[in-house]
Design a protein around this motif. Structure first.
Motif, PDB file in Angstrom:
ATOM      1  N   ILE A  43       0.827  -1.208   0.000  1.00 17.21           N
ATOM      2  CA  ILE A  43       0.000   0.000   0.000  1.00 17.21           C
ATOM      3  C   ILE A  43       0.864   1.263   0.000  1.00 17.21           C
ATOM      4  N   LEU A  44       2.065   1.175   0.574  1.00 20.16           N
ATOM      5  CA  LEU A  44       2.895   2.369   0.776  1.00 20.16           C
ATOM      6  C   LEU A  44       3.151   3.204  -0.485  1.00 20.16           C
ATOM      7  N   PRO A  45       3.492   2.594  -1.626  1.00 22.72           N
ATOM      8  CA  PRO A  45       3.763   3.433  -2.808  1.00 22.72           C
ATOM      9  C   PRO A  45       2.519   3.999  -3.482  1.00 22.72           C
ATOM     10  N   TRP A  46       1.324   3.491  -3.156  1.00 24.14           N
ATOM     11  CA  TRP A  46       0.133   3.881  -3.907  1.00 24.14           C
ATOM     12  C   TRP A  46      -0.274   5.344  -3.773  1.00 24.14           C
ATOM     13  N   PRO A  47      -0.080   5.980  -2.607  1.00 26.25           N
ATOM     14  CA  PRO A  47      -0.407   7.406  -2.553  1.00 26.25           C
ATOM     15  C   PRO A  47       0.361   8.234  -3.585  1.00 26.25           C
ATOM     16  N   ILE A  48       1.589   7.808  -3.923  1.00 20.89           N
ATOM     17  CA  ILE A  48       2.350   8.512  -4.955  1.00 20.89           C
ATOM     18  C   ILE A  48       1.705   8.289  -6.320  1.00 20.89           C
ATOM     19  N   VAL A  49       1.150   7.091  -6.519  1.00 20.74           N
ATOM     20  CA  VAL A  49       0.432   6.815  -7.761  1.00 20.74           C
ATOM     21  C   VAL A  49      -0.794   7.717  -7.862  1.00 20.74           C
ATOM     22  N   PHE A  50      -1.510   7.906  -6.727  1.00 19.41           N
ATOM     23  CA  PHE A  50      -2.677   8.807  -6.729  1.00 19.41           C
ATOM     24  C   PHE A  50      -2.248  10.220  -7.116  1.00 19.41           C
ATOM     25  N   LEU A  51      -1.157  10.647  -6.506  1.00 13.66           N
ATOM     26  CA  LEU A  51      -0.655  12.001  -6.725  1.00 13.66           C
ATOM     27  C   LEU A  51      -0.341  12.236  -8.196  1.00 13.66           C
ATOM     28  N   THR A  52       0.411  11.322  -8.795  1.00 13.46           N
ATOM     29  CA  THR A  52       0.786  11.485 -10.201  1.00 13.46           C
ATOM     30  C   THR A  52      -0.422  11.319 -11.128  1.00 13.46           C
ATOM     31  N   THR A  53      -1.353  10.431 -10.745  1.00 16.71           N
ATOM     32  CA  THR A  53      -2.567  10.252 -11.550  1.00 16.71           C
ATOM     33  C   THR A  53      -3.337  11.565 -11.650  1.00 16.71           C
ATOM     34  N   ASP A  54      -3.483  12.239 -10.516  1.00 14.93           N
ATOM     35  CA  ASP A  54      -4.234  13.505 -10.494  1.00 14.93           C
ATOM     36  C   ASP A  54      -3.527  14.594 -11.289  1.00 14.93           C
ATOM     37  N   LEU A  55      -2.203  14.645 -11.199  1.00 20.91           N
ATOM     38  CA  LEU A  55      -1.451  15.663 -11.949  1.00 20.91           C
ATOM     39  C   LEU A  55      -1.505  15.381 -13.455  1.00 20.91           C
ATOM     40  N   ILE A  56      -1.432  14.117 -13.832  1.00 20.17           N
ATOM     41  CA  ILE A  56      -1.536  13.765 -15.250  1.00 20.17           C
ATOM     42  C   ILE A  56      -2.939  14.082 -15.758  1.00 20.17           C
ATOM     43  N   ASN A  57      -3.940  13.815 -14.925  1.00 19.57           N
ATOM     44  CA  ASN A  57      -5.318  14.156 -15.270  1.00 19.57           C
ATOM     45  C   ASN A  57      -5.466  15.643 -15.546  1.00 19.57           C
ATOM     46  N   GLU A  58      -4.837  16.455 -14.701  1.00 15.30           N
ATOM     47  CA  GLU A  58      -4.942  17.909 -14.818  1.00 15.30           C
ATOM     48  C   GLU A  58      -4.347  18.430 -16.121  1.00 15.30           C
ATOM     49  N   TYR A  59      -3.166  17.918 -16.476  1.00 19.53           N
ATOM     50  CA  TYR A  59      -2.414  18.516 -17.569  1.00 19.53           C
ATOM     51  C   TYR A  59      -2.405  17.709 -18.870  1.00 19.53           C
ATOM     52  N   PHE A  60      -2.801  16.440 -18.803  1.00 16.80           N
ATOM     53  CA  PHE A  60      -2.771  15.628 -20.018  1.00 16.80           C
ATOM     54  C   PHE A  60      -4.100  14.949 -20.301  1.00 16.80           C
ATOM     55  N   GLY A  61      -5.069  15.204 -19.435  1.00 17.94           N
ATOM     56  CA  GLY A  61      -6.430  14.785 -19.692  1.00 17.94           C
ATOM     57  C   GLY A  61      -6.726  13.308 -19.489  1.00 17.94           C
ATOM     58  N   GLU A  62      -7.961  12.981 -19.772  1.00 21.70           N
ATOM     59  CA  GLU A  62      -8.466  11.625 -19.580  1.00 21.70           C
ATOM     60  C   GLU A  62      -7.712  10.611 -20.438  1.00 21.70           C
ATOM     61  N   LYS A  63      -7.428  10.978 -21.700  1.00 26.24           N
ATOM     62  CA  LYS A  63      -6.725  10.063 -22.605  1.00 26.24           C
ATOM     63  C   LYS A  63      -5.316   9.766 -22.117  1.00 26.24           C
ATOM     64  N   GLY A  64      -4.650  10.787 -21.545  1.00 19.54           N
ATOM     65  CA  GLY A  64      -3.295  10.605 -21.048  1.00 19.54           C
ATOM     66  C   GLY A  64      -3.229   9.584 -19.925  1.00 19.54           C
ATOM     67  N   VAL A  65      -4.175   9.663 -18.993  1.00 17.86           N
ATOM     68  CA  VAL A  65      -4.209   8.729 -17.868  1.00 17.86           C
ATOM     69  C   VAL A  65      -4.567   7.325 -18.341  1.00 17.86           C
ATOM     70  N   LYS A  66      -5.539   7.217 -19.234  1.00 16.47           N
ATOM     71  CA  LYS A  66      -5.958   5.899 -19.724  1.00 16.47           C
ATOM     72  C   LYS A  66      -4.822   5.196 -20.462  1.00 16.47           C
ATOM     73  N   LYS A  67      -4.135   5.935 -21.339  1.00 22.57           N
ATOM     74  CA  LYS A  67      -3.026   5.339 -22.091  1.00 22.57           C
ATOM     75  C   LYS A  67      -1.923   4.872 -21.146  1.00 22.57           C
ATOM     76  N   LEU A  68      -1.582   5.716 -20.174  1.00 24.32           N
ATOM     77  CA  LEU A  68      -0.534   5.365 -19.216  1.00 24.32           C
ATOM     78  C   LEU A  68      -0.956   4.182 -18.348  1.00 24.32           C
ATOM     79  N   SER A  69      -2.226   4.111 -18.006  1.00 23.26           N
ATOM     80  CA  SER A  69      -2.731   2.999 -17.198  1.00 23.26           C
ATOM     81  C   SER A  69      -2.625   1.680 -17.959  1.00 23.26           C
ATOM     82  N   PHE A  70      -2.964   1.685 -19.246  1.00 21.48           N
ATOM     83  CA  PHE A  70      -2.855   0.473 -20.057  1.00 21.48           C
ATOM     84  C   PHE A  70      -1.396   0.056 -20.223  1.00 21.48           C
ATOM     85  N   ILE A  71      -0.517   1.028 -20.422  1.00 28.10           N
ATOM     86  CA  ILE A  71       0.918   0.726 -20.544  1.00 28.10           C
ATOM     87  C   ILE A  71       1.430   0.109 -19.247  1.00 28.10           C
ATOM     88  N   THR A  72       1.042   0.700 -18.118  1.00 27.91           N
ATOM     89  CA  THR A  72       1.477   0.201 -16.809  1.00 27.91           C
ATOM     90  C   THR A  72       0.949  -1.203 -16.553  1.00 27.91           C
TER      91      THR A  72
END
Length: 226
Positions: A43-72
């Motif tokens: 669980i420990l690293p996941w808050p950092i994932v939340f943080l980066t997810t929200d920042l990517i959402n802000e600046y690269f939009g829904e498509k940016g997060v979805k693409k990165l999620s599929f790659i991950t």
């Protein structure tokens, strides 16, 4: 490649996102106890994932997060394949400092976690993205805390139960009561950290915005000069 500051920001955020997601899978087999409660150390690293997810959402939009999620998710599956091959290939008898039983004890459990995490990861990320933009469309650029925390509240409820259910309860590693207790503990822990990290969201938002504004200013200046 890397011609703009926005591309650099995306690569940095993507690197942080992927690294923490994969590390969480590898260490997730260890359970820790906080008072009467049990949860996975993954669980420990996941808050950092939340943080980066929200920042990517802000600046690269829904498509940016979805693409990165599929790659991950694909990279996590790749880690699953490498772990499977590493377990199957026997250790050198009397030479290897880690024998097959020790290796299996540590990374064998991680394989169950990876299966659960891929399913939970994609489900929670898609829910998180949808909730994030649900709130943003109604608040505009205001109330960053609402869309970041609000999306985490819903998405991580699903994530916490799916991961532990597949990784620990279904294989019989823990009983049902421990499963429910651990899932609620992990969810509470992640939610608490997400709230605590809210100032970092604002700080990251400010730094990235300032960094990208400098890039835009330079571009306008170059266009004007040309």
């Amino acid at each position: 490649m890397f011609k703009t500051k926005k591309e650099i920001v995306f690569v940095i955020l993507a690197g942080i996102f992927i690294t923490n997601a994969v590390v969480a899978e590898l260490i997730g087999g260890k359970l820790i106890q906080i008072g009467p409660f049990v949860m996975s150390i993954g669980i420990l690293p996941w808050p950092i994932v939340f943080l980066t997810t929200d920042l990517i959402n802000e600046y690269f939009g829904e498509k940016g997060v979805k693409k990165l999620s599929f790659i991950t998710a694909c990279l996590i599956a790749y880690a699953f394949l490498i772990l499977f091959m590493s377990i199957v290939i026997p250790a050198a008898k009397g030479i290897s400092p880690v024998n097959d039983e020790q290796f299996q004890a540590v990374f064998g459990q991680s394989m169950w976690i990876i299966v659960g995490s891929i399913i939970a990861f994609m489900a929670s990320q898609l829910i998180d993205v949808w909730m994030f933009w649900f709130f943003k469309k109604r608040t505009g650029e205001n109330k960053i805390w609402l869309r970041t925390t609000g999306s985490t509240v819903i998405s991580q409820l699903f994530d916490s139960f799916i991961v532990l259910g597949i990784a620990f309860w279904l294989p019989g590693k823990i009983n049902f009561d421990t499963f429910i207790s651990s899932a609620l503990t992990g969810y509470t822990f992640k939610l608490t950290l997400a709230i605590v990290l809210t100032p970092l969201i604002y700080a990251g938002h400010h730094l990235i915005k300032k960094y990208l504004e400098e890039d835009n200013s330079e571009e306008k200046k170059n266009n004007h000069t040309a």
